[in-house]
Design a protein around this motif. Structure first.
Motif: not given
Length: 278
Positions: A70-81, A103-107, A109-119
């Motif tokens: 998870h950390i590796q993925a985040s680091n790659e995203i930040i570097s890309y940004a 946290f999003a990945i864990e959610r 897995k538990q089928n707990l999606g969050f709607h983004n009201a500001l999308l």
């Protein structure tokens, strides 16, 4: 570099050649190691050089609890940004974005999606950051085999915007988004028109509003030495200036901020352009 403290098998604390505290990450970097032993440079994946001690301590705590991939993925995203935007981001993003993605990945897995009201607003006002968010979803899928929904691209984009604002408070990013949305609404209702969201003048106006919001957050003000020019704008674009006055009243009421004459002038010119009056 030598190990100062072992956080876990993949993370150690050390000091660089300038005697600055750093966090060093790499698969197996701390495995069966002891403080004082040299760090295997071949295993180093990321060195976190963070000046703020508070942020560094929070990051150390976070990284000790989150899966390495998870950390590796985040680091790659930040570097890309950083590469895509061509600018420095607040170090706090290593905490906020890494924590959010995990946290999003864990959610999921538990089928707990969050709607983004500001999308919708995120796509409109922060299109570049949103596209980075969409690329982030591809990185996550490639690295982790997890397919997050588009809503998460919007959340990731807001974390990036927050880091661009050099802020440690996500509320400020939401504040900027709300400010832009409501100012656009005032302009639409004043003229009873829809704005061309694909025009260059619209893009310029959004950019101006972002910088205006940042100045409000930081407490900076811009003042004009040319009072005659400001008066000329008021008289020549009377109806447009009335719209600007409505914006000034809204900003004063909601954010307790008084617009300067210079800011009033700039807003008037931008509004004149986006309403196709010039």
């Amino acid at each position: 570099m030598k190990i100062d403290k072992i956080i876990n098998n993949n993370l150690v604390r050390a000091f660089d050649n300038k005697d600055k505290e750093v966090l060093v990450m790499g698969c197996g970097l701390g495995y069966q190691k002891k403080p004082g032993e040299p760090i295997d440079e071949k295993k180093i994946e990321k060195i976190y050089k963070i000046e703020n001690k508070n942020i560094s301590d929070k990051l150390m705590t976070l990284l000790s609890d989150i899966p390495l991939d998870h950390i590796q993925a985040s680091n790659e995203i930040i570097s890309y940004a950083k590469y895509s935007l061509g600018k420095k981001l607040n170090d706090n993003i290593y905490i906020t974005l890494t924590d959010h993605i995990s946290f999003a990945i864990e959610r999921l897995k538990q089928n707990l999606g969050f709607h983004n009201a500001l999308l919708w607003e995120t796509k409109r006002f922060y299109n570049h950051e949103f596209l980075i968010g969409m690329e982030a979803l591809k990185i996550i899928k490639k690295r982790l085999g997890v397919e997050l929904p588009e809503d998460e691209a919007g959340f990731i984009a807001l974390h990036i915007v927050n880091a661009e604002l050099n802020s440690t408070n996500m509320d400020e990013t939401l504040y900027v988004t709300k400010l832009i949305q409501n100012i656009l609404s005032i302009v639409k209702y004043h003229y009873k028109i829809d704005l061309d969201e694909y025009s260059l003048n619209y893009e310029r106006f959004i950019t101006h509003l972002k910088f205006f919001a940042q100045r409000m957050i930081s407490g900076e003000e811009i003042e004009s030495d040319d009072e005659n020019f400001c008066e000329m704008i008021k008289k020549q674009y009377k109806d447009t200036y009335e719209c600007t006055e409505k914006i000034a009243a809204y900003v004063s009421k909601e954010f307790k901020h008084k617009l300067t004459e210079e800011e009033m002038m700039y807003l008037t010119v931008h509004i004149r352009r986006i309403t196709k009056q010039t």
